[in-house]
Design a protein around this motif. Sequence first.
Motif, PDB file in Angstrom:
ATOM      1  N   HIS A  91       0.832  -1.195   0.000  1.00  0.00           N
ATOM      2  CA  HIS A  91       0.000   0.000   0.000  1.00  0.00           C
ATOM      3  C   HIS A  91       0.866   1.244   0.000  1.00  0.00           C
ATOM      4  CE1 HIS A  91      -3.385  -2.559   0.916  1.00  0.00           C
ATOM      5  NE2 HIS A  91      -2.613  -3.152   1.806  1.00  0.00           N
ATOM      6  N   ARG A  92       0.286   2.302  -0.469  1.00  0.00           N
ATOM      7  CA  ARG A  92       0.896   3.608  -0.347  1.00  0.00           C
ATOM      8  C   ARG A  92      -0.216   4.588  -0.040  1.00  0.00           C
ATOM      9  NH1 ARG A  92      -1.969   6.419  -3.443  1.00  0.00           N
ATOM     10  NH2 ARG A  92      -1.804   6.324  -5.687  1.00  0.00           N
ATOM     11  N   VAL A  93       0.142   5.646   0.635  1.00  0.00           N
ATOM     12  CA  VAL A  93      -0.784   6.729   0.933  1.00  0.00           C
ATOM     13  C   VAL A  93      -0.271   7.936   0.159  1.00  0.00           C
ATOM     14  CG1 VAL A  93      -1.790   8.142   2.758  1.00  0.00           C
ATOM     15  CG2 VAL A  93      -1.169   5.771   3.234  1.00  0.00           C
ATOM     16  N   ILE A 127       5.286  14.449  -9.247  1.00  0.00           N
ATOM     17  CA  ILE A 127       4.931  13.349  -8.362  1.00  0.00           C
ATOM     18  C   ILE A 127       6.149  12.471  -8.095  1.00  0.00           C
ATOM     19  CG2 ILE A 127       4.215  11.877 -10.284  1.00  0.00           C
ATOM     20  CD1 ILE A 127       1.945  10.840  -8.511  1.00  0.00           C
ATOM     21  N   CYS A 128       6.176  11.846  -6.919  1.00  0.00           N
ATOM     22  CA  CYS A 128       7.211  10.860  -6.621  1.00  0.00           C
ATOM     23  C   CYS A 128       6.688   9.891  -5.567  1.00  0.00           C
ATOM     24  CB  CYS A 128       8.489  11.527  -6.122  1.00  0.00           C
ATOM     25  SG  CYS A 128       8.361  12.288  -4.496  1.00  0.00           S
ATOM     26  N   TYR A 129       7.386   8.765  -5.436  1.00  0.00           N
ATOM     27  CA  TYR A 129       7.122   7.810  -4.366  1.00  0.00           C
ATOM     28  C   TYR A 129       8.313   7.856  -3.425  1.00  0.00           C
ATOM     29  CZ  TYR A 129       2.952   5.692  -6.415  1.00  0.00           C
ATOM     30  OH  TYR A 129       1.693   5.463  -6.883  1.00  0.00           O
ATOM     31  N   PHE A 130       8.026   7.729  -2.149  1.00  0.00           N
ATOM     32  CA  PHE A 130       9.012   7.944  -1.108  1.00  0.00           C
ATOM     33  C   PHE A 130       8.841   6.854  -0.062  1.00  0.00           C
ATOM     34  CE2 PHE A 130      11.141  10.449   2.188  1.00  0.00           C
ATOM     35  CZ  PHE A 130      12.101  11.126   1.448  1.00  0.00           C
ATOM     36  N   ARG A 131       9.954   6.326   0.451  1.00  0.00           N
ATOM     37  CA  ARG A 131       9.892   5.290   1.488  1.00  0.00           C
ATOM     38  C   ARG A 131      10.210   5.909   2.840  1.00  0.00           C
ATOM     39  NH1 ARG A 131       9.678   0.221   0.238  1.00  0.00           N
ATOM     40  NH2 ARG A 131      10.805   0.479  -1.721  1.00  0.00           N
ATOM     41  N   GLY A 139       3.125   8.458  -1.474  1.00  0.00           N
ATOM     42  CA  GLY A 139       3.201   9.216  -2.703  1.00  0.00           C
ATOM     43  C   GLY A 139       3.135  10.689  -2.354  1.00  0.00           C
ATOM     44  N   LEU A 140       3.878  11.494  -3.074  1.00  0.00           N
ATOM     45  CA  LEU A 140       3.867  12.940  -2.866  1.00  0.00           C
ATOM     46  C   LEU A 140       3.569  13.605  -4.203  1.00  0.00           C
ATOM     47  CD1 LEU A 140       7.124  13.260  -0.726  1.00  0.00           C
ATOM     48  CD2 LEU A 140       4.757  13.289   0.116  1.00  0.00           C
TER      49      LEU A 140
END
Length: 144
Positions: A91-93, A127-131, A139-140
């Motif tokens: 999942h991602r938020v 946009i990017c995905y970040f851990r 997600g940002l």
Amino acid sequence: MTIQQMNNVGIVVDDLAAAIAFFAELGMELEGQAAIEGSWADRAVGLDGIRCDIAMMVTPDGHGRLELSQYHSPALLPSPRNQPHNILGTHRVMYTVDDLDDTIARLRRHGGELIGEVSRFDEHTRICYFRGPAGIIIGLAEYK
């Protein structure tokens, strides 16, 4: 019957204080904390002997909530922290931010890592995905 609203998204973490600090840096506010245990929790979750601490984080507009849970009992089950985004059940938020570059810099100070790279979705959206903590993927998105 239809749902009335989405209440929250729950994520299990191994360091509640670090997760609170990470999401506070993102701009969420700590709404409250509680210790969860007892037969009602065991029945609801389907585990025996639950003891966990939770923190409810809320977005500045008051509509989005993230429940962070750190289990003390039963013991946490390990999972790979650097799973790619296409794993079943991953999942991602997604969050909208004012300044994507500033947000990335601030979250890196809390151990966060950019997964890929910042990309342009369209002429107005980056946009990017970040851990983050415990391998959480967020997600940002920046709209300008």
